[in-house]
Structures are given as C-alpha cells and as structure tokens.
Design a protein around this motif. Structure first.
Motif, mmCIF file in Angstrom:
data_model
loop_
_atom_site.group_PDB
_atom_site.id
_atom_site.type_symbol
_atom_site.label_atom_id
_atom_site.label_comp_id
_atom_site.label_asym_id
_atom_site.label_seq_id
_atom_site.Cartn_x
_atom_site.Cartn_y
_atom_site.Cartn_z
ATOM 1 N N UNK A 1 0.804 -1.300 -0.144
ATOM 2 C CA UNK A 1 0.079 -0.103 0.010
ATOM 3 C C UNK A 1 0.644 1.286 -0.019
ATOM 4 N N UNK A 2 0.473 2.293 -0.550
ATOM 5 C CA UNK A 2 0.596 3.429 -0.526
ATOM 6 C C UNK A 2 -0.132 4.427 0.224
ATOM 7 N N UNK A 3 0.228 5.776 0.693
ATOM 8 C CA UNK A 3 -0.403 6.587 1.456
ATOM 9 C C UNK A 3 -1.752 6.763 0.856
ATOM 10 N N UNK A 4 -1.827 6.796 -0.635
ATOM 11 C CA UNK A 4 -3.348 7.226 -1.367
ATOM 12 C C UNK A 4 -3.943 5.931 -1.567
ATOM 13 N N UNK B 247 4.303 7.779 -3.161
ATOM 14 C CA UNK B 247 4.402 7.995 -1.743
ATOM 15 C C UNK B 247 4.809 9.599 -1.484
ATOM 16 N N UNK B 248 5.657 9.972 -2.251
ATOM 17 C CA UNK B 248 6.353 11.195 -2.009
ATOM 18 C C UNK B 248 5.120 12.267 -2.520
ATOM 19 N N UNK B 249 4.372 11.887 -3.400
ATOM 20 C CA UNK B 249 3.356 12.743 -4.228
ATOM 21 C C UNK B 249 2.327 12.995 -3.032
ATOM 22 N N UNK B 250 1.954 12.129 -2.553
ATOM 23 C CA UNK B 250 0.808 11.914 -1.333
ATOM 24 C C UNK B 250 1.297 12.674 -0.235
ATOM 25 N N UNK C 147 3.598 14.982 -0.097
ATOM 26 C CA UNK C 147 3.671 16.559 -0.562
ATOM 27 C C UNK C 147 2.504 17.325 -0.524
ATOM 28 N N UNK C 148 1.483 16.703 -1.362
ATOM 29 C CA UNK C 148 0.393 17.392 -1.952
ATOM 30 C C UNK C 148 -1.074 17.033 -1.052
ATOM 31 N N UNK C 149 -0.867 15.836 -0.288
ATOM 32 C CA UNK C 149 -1.970 15.419 0.518
ATOM 33 C C UNK C 149 -3.150 15.079 -0.142
ATOM 34 N N UNK C 150 -2.927 14.612 -1.443
ATOM 35 C CA UNK C 150 -3.939 13.759 -2.189
ATOM 36 C C UNK C 150 -2.960 12.879 -2.996
ATOM 37 N N UNK C 151 -3.759 11.764 -3.444
ATOM 38 C CA UNK C 151 -2.876 10.732 -4.410
ATOM 39 C C UNK C 151 -2.691 11.199 -5.843
ATOM 40 N N UNK C 152 -1.794 10.729 -6.335
ATOM 41 C CA UNK C 152 -1.246 11.100 -7.817
ATOM 42 C C UNK C 152 -0.238 10.115 -8.325
ATOM 43 N N UNK C 153 -0.423 9.962 -9.638
ATOM 44 C CA UNK C 153 0.551 8.744 -10.301
ATOM 45 C C UNK C 153 1.556 9.419 -11.214
ATOM 46 N N UNK C 154 1.708 10.718 -10.836
ATOM 47 C CA UNK C 154 2.675 11.432 -11.679
ATOM 48 C C UNK C 154 3.307 12.592 -10.861
#
Length: 1010
Positions: free
Chosen positions: A740-743, A951-954, A956-963
């Motif tokens: 699992x990732x954070x998002x 994980x880093x994107x989540x 940093x942004x507080x929401x999931x992202x795949x790029x």
C-alpha cells in the motif's frame, strides 16, 4: 649529595620542565655541541616554555653541530646570554620540526632572530616583505628568502608578539610579496611577453582576505589586457605564459623545496576555462553565467600583483555584481546548495577530526559571515570587507548579529584558526585534521598555553569552541530575527523590518511579512512560553529554511503551538528531547499530509521524541487496541468506528513522520545526493528493508486492523456477538500484496458462509448488510481520513453481487472465471474476519492462480492483449508516459505484470513463487533461474522508485497522484524527499526516466517475448 642523588634531582627537574624523555634530554644537554649552555638554567627555563621541549632541544643540538667552530661559539654564547633571541629560537624549534630542519640546513640563519629592533621587525608590511625578497632572482633563491621571512613570522607568533590576526595578515602579505617576486622573475625571463600585455593578479580566498594559513593554496585570478598596439590573441598568449611561469615558480619542488601551490580554479569556468581573460571577458561571464558561490568567492577579491591600475579596474567592476547577488532569482537554492556542500564535504573517516569542514568548524563561521554580507551588504557598505573577523565585527556593529554572539564567535574562530596554524607549523604541511597521537596533541596543547594537562585541556577547549560554532546558524541567522520581533532589550541585534525581511527572503521565505507576523506571535513577550519559543525557533527556522516550503513549515508550527502552547508537556518535550524539535520541523515542512494529520490531533507530536517511537506497531497490537476501542461503544457503530479511525489517523501520522524523518532508513533515488534507500548495515547484519516496503507493510497492518474494527462495530450494532453467517474480508491488489501507498484504497472481496441451521437467504442478507455498513462507516465525513473500500475486483466486477458465499465463489470460478480474474487473485489474502473461512477461500483459488501445467498459449496471449489495451486506453489524456508511475513505461504496471505472468506460468511447480508481494515473487523468480539477476535488479529498482514517487506525491500534496507534480515548489519538495539538493529536481526526473527506461526494455523482452 651523592652523584646519583644529583642525577635523580636533575632527572625530576627535567620531567617538571615538560620533557617526556629526561634521559635523552640529559645526554643532549651534556653534549659537546651545547657546552656550556646545556648546564645553564636560563636555557632550561626557555625550553620548559616550549611547545615540545624535547623537539626544541634536539633541534638546538643539530643547529649547533652544523656550525663552524667559531660559529658554534657564538651560537652557544648567545643561548647563554641572549634571552630574547633564545626565547624566540626555542619557541620556534619547539613548535616546528620543519623550521628546525631549515635552520640545521642553513646554520647561519638563526641569527635572523637576533633582534626585532624596528617597527618593520615587529609589524612588517608588504613593502618590508618585498624588500626581503628583492634579491631573489630564481626559484631556489625565492624559496630560501621566503623561508627566512616565514621564520620571523613564526617567531613573532610563537612568542606572543603577534596574535592570530596579525600572523594571518603577515602570512598574506608575505604571499603577496612572493607572488610579486615570482611575477618579476617570470617577466625577467621572458621580457618580450611582459611587453605584450598588462597582467594583473587578483588574490582570492584567505590571501585576498589577508587571513592566510601557514600552509595553504594561494587562490588567484588572472586578468590581462593587450599592451598598446598588440593584438588581443598574442597578448593573451603572452599573459598566459607569464601567469603559468609565475605559478610554477611558487608551486614547483626544487632542491630548496616548495613554497605553496597557486590555485587559479576560482576563475570563470574553473579549471575548464582559460587561465587568463580580459576584463571584458570576466564581466561577460559574471553577468551571464556565474553562480552565487562565485560572487561569494569574489567577496575576497583583492589586487595583489602585476598591473595595479588594471587590478583596481577589475575590483571596481566586479564589486557591484557581488552586492547584487542576493537579488538573483536563484539565490536561495544556490545558498541552500552551498550550505549542503559545506555539510557534506567532510569524509566520514575525518568527521571527528576536521577543524575546517566538520560540524562546528571554520567553514561554518566563514560561510555564515559571507552569506550575511551578501544579504545585507547590498544596502550597507560597511559590511563589504574581505576579512572574516572584520566583517563579523561590522555585522555586530550594524545590529545584524548580536554583540554577545559575535564576540563568542570571534573568540571561537580565533581559537580554531590558531589551532590550525599550530598544526600546520609543525611540518609545514597543509592539513586541517586534529592529530590523534598523544605526543602531537601534547605539543599542540602546550603551544596554546595548556601546560597543566595539555591533552585534556585542549580537548575541552576544542569541544567548547566547536559547540559555539555548531550553533552558528541559530546565532547568526535566526536569533537576531527573534530579538527584533520580540523587541528585546538593548545590547542585542536590532534588525530593521527591512533587514529582517531581506534575511528571510535569502533563507527561502516567499512571504517575509507573514513569517515575521508568525515569529512575533510566537516569540514576543516575557512569558516563560515565549522565552522557550525563542530558544526553540532558531533550530526550527533553520530546518524550515532547508525545506522546499519554509513558509508552510513556519505556519504549521504556529498552528501546532497555538493548539498545544498551553499544554505543559509540549514545549518541555521540544526543549528537552533533542530530536523532537528537529523532527517536528522536518515533518511540518515536508508537505501537506503529515502536517494535516498532526493538526487534526496535535497531541501526536509526542511521537516525535525519538525514532524508536516512530517505528511501526505490529498488526496484532493495532488490532487489539482498535477492537478494544470499538468494544467500549457497544451498539453505537458510528462512535465505535470514529474511535477506530482516530487510532488509524494517529498511526498514519506515525508512519508518515517516520518516512519523512528517515526512521525507515529511506534515502535517495538512483543518482541522488542522499543516502541509498537500502544501505547495507555494518557488522554483516541482514540489510534493512527499503523504506517503501516498510511503509507498505505498516499501512497494510493498520488498514487490516481498521477493517477488523469496522467489521466488529457493524456486527455488534445489529447482531451483538454473533453474525448469522461466517464472514471474512479478502485483501486484493496492493492491499493483499502488502504494498500500500499513502493514497491507496483498500481493495477487498467479501466472502461469507451460512452458519449451521441459518437459511442461505438470511445469511446472504446479513453478509450484504455488514459489508455495506463497513463501507459506510469507513467513509463517513469526519476529521479523520476515510478508508475507501473498493470491491470492484470481485467476480463480474461492479455488476456482480457485493458479497458471495464460498460455494458461490466455487461455482463461479469453476465455470465463468476469466484469466484476468485469476491474475487478480495472485494478491488475494485474508485480512479480517473468520480466519478459517479465509484459509478455505485461499485453498479454493490456489488452483486458479497457480494452474497445474502453467498457462496455455491462449491465456498468455490474452494477458498480453489486456496489458497492451490497458497501456493504450487507461493512460490519462495528456499524461507523460515516461513519468506516469503506474501505467507509464517501466512503471509499476510493467514490473507487476511481468512478475505475475511468471507466477501464473510457474507457481504450481515452484512454491516460492506463491506470494502476494511483487518483490518477494521477483526474488523467488531470480532464485529459481527464471530471471537473470541483472534483469531482476533493474525491475526491482524501478518498482521501488515508482512506488516511492507515489508516496512522495501524497506526502507533499496531501492527495494521491500517479505522476510528478507540475507545480515547481511541490516538485522541489518531492525531490527533497528523495535527498536531492535544492534546485536539482530536474535530476530526479532524469534519474526516474533512466531507471524506468531500463525496466521497460527488460519488460518488453520478458513479457512480450514469443
């Protein structure tokens, strides 16, 4: 008294006078070379004051033995009667083995120390040194004259006639005179070249600042112009030959040794640029290409040799550029990178011995002073001096640094530089390392005036001064800000609002006015709380400034402090637990996810007191806590799950904070400047799991325990203790794979089995009600983050029933199952509910996911077709396929489908492949010979990197992202998470593309192969 008694008395006296080998000292004092001086008490007293009496005595004997008979008589008589000379000579010989060797080779030069009768002898200037070198007309003569002048500097230094500042200035003036002499010799050797050009030598570094070491590279820049009537090309060639010859005259080793290397690498383009440029060429480079560190270096630029008018013209032309550097667009990332280079430039083996580059070392002071000069010197000409201590004094006088802080740093810098001088003076070798051998430490301590216990006293003093310098960022950068906003009493730094804003901008704060408001709210007043904040904030502000978003870090800290400031334990934790404040600063400035989780329940800051507190809790402990919390609420399912979600929020924060801080041993991506993600531990221990794997495992345990709690709450609200049907939750996808990732959602399937005597229809209604209630409870809008449940991997997808009985699953899979469903089952594992039912479900699906005989050609073609279709249809419109972590080239999907195809083809005969984890299956395939080790490493590296980016994107942004984020500051924060220096986010993208490109090549060869 007997002869033996007299000898014992003399032996003891020698010990008391600092000799470590009294027996050898007795023999030397009684040697023919020193008679009658050896029996003279005055000589013994002089030796007792030396840094190393044994060394000084041995050198005296060598010098005496090197004299002619008549010269020896004069020498010995002088030792008896000439106290000033004797003290100077013994002081030098006790501190410098190299100068002792020099005097033994040139036995007449000791008389240079006979007297300091004139002002030039006591306080020589450049002209005096030029006069001393005037007769030198070749390299050997220059070396002899230089060493003679150096001897006099050392004598003044070691007898206390001069202090550190004066000695360093004299060394710089001697270097200036030497450069002029070397250029004079070079011009005399090739007068035609001298006539073709005007050549100026610009002193840089410590030479330019008149604060040179005994042994140091002498940094220079060459600027030249054609002589009248000479074309630029031939003139520059002539100037280059002169500059090269001048450098060799100083740097080459001859029969008389060497002087020091001349280093021209601070010039434009460094060693890749031309040695000599015209003034116009210099200015063009600085206007267009120069980086901040180059302007920082130009702070110390000073014409030292050659054409004086051209040198002054150069200095006048570059000075305005230096003082505009702080306004450059890339000033902040450049400064952050410079600071990081200082911290990271120390070899690990030398970290505990470095006087210059280590924590609390000389470079810390020099860098900080220079940065403050760049920030505030633009508007205050008084700060523009090239000398470190003079600039520090000017910063103090101008209110930019507190007087007490400046005084303490002045004292520490003088001490550390003096230690550096004494170490270098011993063998006249360039070094910044504290010695390790006790005799060396003893000599060094005595040279600094520590006679009672030289080694221990030296160690204490060094630690004390290094501790002062280690806090230099706190003292120089942040405390004056706090003193200004808190309106403290006089005697402290009193920055103007404009100066405070300039400093905050230079440290990376985009909104200095808001930052000052936060500081004023936190630090103003005379309360105990405000006083503690003024102690804590320098450390925190330093950490915020090192992040991609200092403003967010400070704002978040104010919010946490507003929520907890009146709580007694909060400030005490940050003040008394050394790691807590630094950990909090890193968490608050690392993005949105961790701060948002913390601000919803600020008491979780207590977890930051140590890395041990941040390590993940096991699944059993989490499930026990959550079930106990659920049980306390009885039939109130919403309150029960609210309690469970509160525990989940706290544990999410624990995991995210540990990831940000590095408690999971996370580090850099390939090519980054940070640590490796899974570094080999010392002592032959097993390698630690990579951070991304530990995060995935922690999130799996947490979500599984939360689902168990939601299941218990749903059941006890409607049925009490017993549901009419056995019920189990099967984890699927990344959930089942513990990846699992954070998002990530919780991908699940629901399975039930009617209890004995319960009608099928009643059991199905109960199972459906429980599954629906679990989904509702876990997604009720609340302050705690939801846990979305995704059941779309069930048979027939969204069109199929939400819950099936075990017999229904058996019938469906026996008749209708498609190959993609078998593939999806590769990650299935029970995560909550009836364990026996979960085990029997796994027994049911094993033949589907690991079919006997493997996959037939039709099934393989179908899997390949599905993968190609997914690549073509599911990648979002406009997404860069080289940067999409899930569906892009070489991303998660490529690696996972490659591994899953191997599992389905070979899992039946190879039990090691029967695992839900991608990396475990990859390792099993490699061990079984199904994958080349190099291919396995490429796929594993790409999978870990892509998972960490998500994980880093989540974070940093507080929401999931795949790029990767498109916003500059968010991308910078992602890069900082990976350990890339400020301003190097582009390298992260390059490294990601490089890593995934290799994985894509492996995937295409293995997955799509015939």
């Amino acid at each position: 008294m007997s002869l033996g008694g007299r000898r014992d008395s003399r032996f003891g006296r020698l010990l008391r006078h600092g000799f470590t080998d009294p027996g050898a000292a007795e023999r030397l004092l009684d040697s023919p070379a020193l008679r009658p001086a050896g029996s003279d008490g005055a000589l013994l007293d002089s030796l007792a004051a030396a840094a190393d009496p044994d060394l000084a005595l041995r050198a005296l004997v060598r010098i005496a033995e090197a004299q002619t008979p008549a010269g020896r008589t004069v020498f010995v008589e002088t030792l008896v009667a000439g106290k000033p000379l004797r003290d100077r000579l013994v002081a030098v010989l006790g501190a410098s083995e190299a100068l002792g060797d020099h005097l033994a080779r040139r036995p007449g030069e000791w008389q240079e120390l006979a007297s300091f009768d004139t002002a030039a002898d006591l306080h020589p200037g450049i002209a005096d040194f030029e006069a001393a070198l005037a007769g030198a007309d070749d390299a050997d003569a220059l070396r002899i004259a230089y060493r003679r002048a150096l001897l006099l500097i050392a004598a003044r230094d070691m007898t206390g006639t001069t202090g550190f500042s004066e000695a360093a200035a004299e060394l710089a003036d001697l270097a200036t005179a030497t450069l002029r002499a070397a250029l004079r010799i070079a011009c005399a050797e090739t007068p035609a070249d001298a006539e073709r050009c005007r050549l100026a030598v610009i002193g840089m570094g410590k030479c330019g600042g008149r604060e040179l070491n005994y042994v140091s590279d002498v940094d220079v820049i060459f600027v030249a112009e054609p002589a009248e009537g000479v074309a630029e090309g031939p003139a520059m060639q002539a100037a280059t030959r002169l500059a090269s010859r001048m450098m060799r005259l100083c740097s080459d080793t001859t029969a008389e040794g060497t002087i020091w290397p001349v280093d021209p690498n601070l010039r434009p383009e460094g060693r890749n640029g031309p040695l000599v440029r015209t003034l116009a060429s210099h200015l063009a480079y600085y206007r267009r290409w120069a980086k901040t560190w180059e302007f920082q270096a130009l702070l110390k630029a000073r014409p030292v040799a050659g054409d004086a008018a051209l040198g002054k013209e150069y200095a006048a032309a570059v000075a305005p550029m230096v003082w505009e550097a702080a306004a450059r667009e890339n000033f902040v990332p450049d400064v952050q990178e410079m600071r990081r280079r200082v911290e990271e430039s120390v070899p690990a083996a030398h970290a505990g011995r470095e006087l210059k580059l280590g924590p609390g070392g000389l470079r810390d002071v020099e860098f900080a002073v220079q940065l403050l000069q760049l920030v505030h010197g633009r508007g205050d000409p008084e700060l523009r001096g090239p000398n470190t201590l003079q600039a520090l004094a000017a910063l103090s006088d101008g209110g930019y640094v507190g007087r007490r802080d400046a005084g303490a740093l002045d004292a520490s810098y003088r001490f550390l530089r003096t230690v550096e001088h004494r170490i270098q003076l011993f063998r006249l070798r360039r070094t910044h390392l504290m010695p390790e051998a006790e005799p060396d430490l003893r000599r060094l301590g005595r040279s600094l005036g520590f006679f009672r216990d030289p080694v221990a006293e030296l160690g204490v003093a060094w630690r004390q001064h290094a501790a002062v310098v280690r806090r230099l960022h706190e003292k120089l950068f942040y405390r004056p800000l706090l003193e200004a906003v808190a309106q403290l009493e006089a005697g402290q730094a009193r920055l103007s609002p404009e100066a405070a804003g300039q400093r905050l901008v230079a440290l990376g704060y985009a909104d200095p006015a808001a930052a000052l408001r936060h500081l004023r709210a936190l630090a103003s007043g005379v309360s105990r709380k405000a006083a503690i904040q003024r102690t804590l904030l320098p450390v925190l502000l330093d950490r915020f400034a090192d992040s991609a978003d200092p403003d967010a870090g400070l704002l978040n800290f104010r919010k946490v402090s507003d929520a907890l400031g009146s709580t007694p334990w909060y400030l005490r934790l940050l003040r008394d637990e050394g790691a807590a404040a630094e950990n909090l600063a890193r968490v608050l400035s690392a993005g949105r996810l961790a701060p948002d989780l913390l601000l919803r329940a600020p008491e979780a800051v207590a977890l930051l007191g140590s890395q041990e507190a941040l390590l993940p809790r096991g699944r059993a402990a989490l499930e026990q806590e959550i079930l106990a919390a659920v049980g306390r609420y009885g039939t109130d399912a919403e309150a029960a799950v609210t309690a469970a979600r509160g525990i989940r929020r706290r544990e999410l924060f624990r995991t995210a904070a540990a990831d940000v801080i590095g408690a999971y041993a996370g580090g850099a991506a390939p090519g980054a400047g940070g640590e490796a993600e899974a570094a080999e531990p010392a002592g032959g221990a097993e390698p630690a799991e990579p951070a991304v794997v530990r995060v995935g495992a922690a999130l799996f345990s947490l979500n599984a325990a939360t689902l168990a709690g939601a299941l218990r709450a749903a059941v006890q609200a409607a049925w009490g203790t017993t549901l009419p049907t056995r019920f189990t939750v099967i984890g699927m996808g990344r959930f089942g794979g513990q990846e699992l990732g954070y998002g990530s959602d919780a991908d699940v399937m629901f399975v039930h089995e009617p209890r004995e005597g319960v009608p099928e229809e009643e059991a199905a209604r109960a199972a459906f009600a429980v599954a629906n209630e679990m989904r509702r409870l876990l997604q009720i809008p609340a302050t705690d983050p939801p846990l979305p449940i995704d059941a779309d991997l069930r048979p027939e997808g969204k069109s199929g029933p939400l819950v099936r009985s075990l017999s229904s699953y058996r019938a469906y899979y026996g008749r209708w199952s498609l190959v993609w469903e078998s593939q999806a089952l590769l990650r299935a594992q029970p995560v909550a509910g009836d364990a026996d039912l979960g085990r029997r479900f796994i027994e049911l699906i094993d033949p589907l996911r690991y079919p006997e005989g493997g996959l037939d050609d039709r099934a393989v073609r179908e899997i390949r077709r599905l993968k190609a279709r997914m690549e073509a249809e599911r990648l979002p419109r406009g997404a860069d396929p080289t940067l999409h972590t899930k569906l892009g080239r070489g991303g998660l999907s490529d690696v996972e489908w490659t591994v899953q195809l191997l599992q389905m083809r070979h899992g039946h005969e190879l039990p090691a492949l029967r695992t839900t984890g991608t990396r475990a299956a990859l390792a099993a395939a490699e061990a079984a010979g199904l994958l080349d080790p190099a291919d396995a490493r490429v796929l594993d590296e790409a999978w870990r990197l892509a998972a960490r980016v998500r994980n880093a994107v989540m974070l940093v942004r507080g929401r999931p992202g795949d790029t990767f984020p498109s916003e500059t500051r968010e991308l910078a924060a992602v890069a900082r998470y990976f350990g890339y220096p400020p301003g190097h986010a582009g390298e992260l993208l390059d490294d990601y593309r490089r890593t995934t490109r290799r994985a894509r090549a492996v995937m295409e060869r293995l997955f799509y192969a015939a």
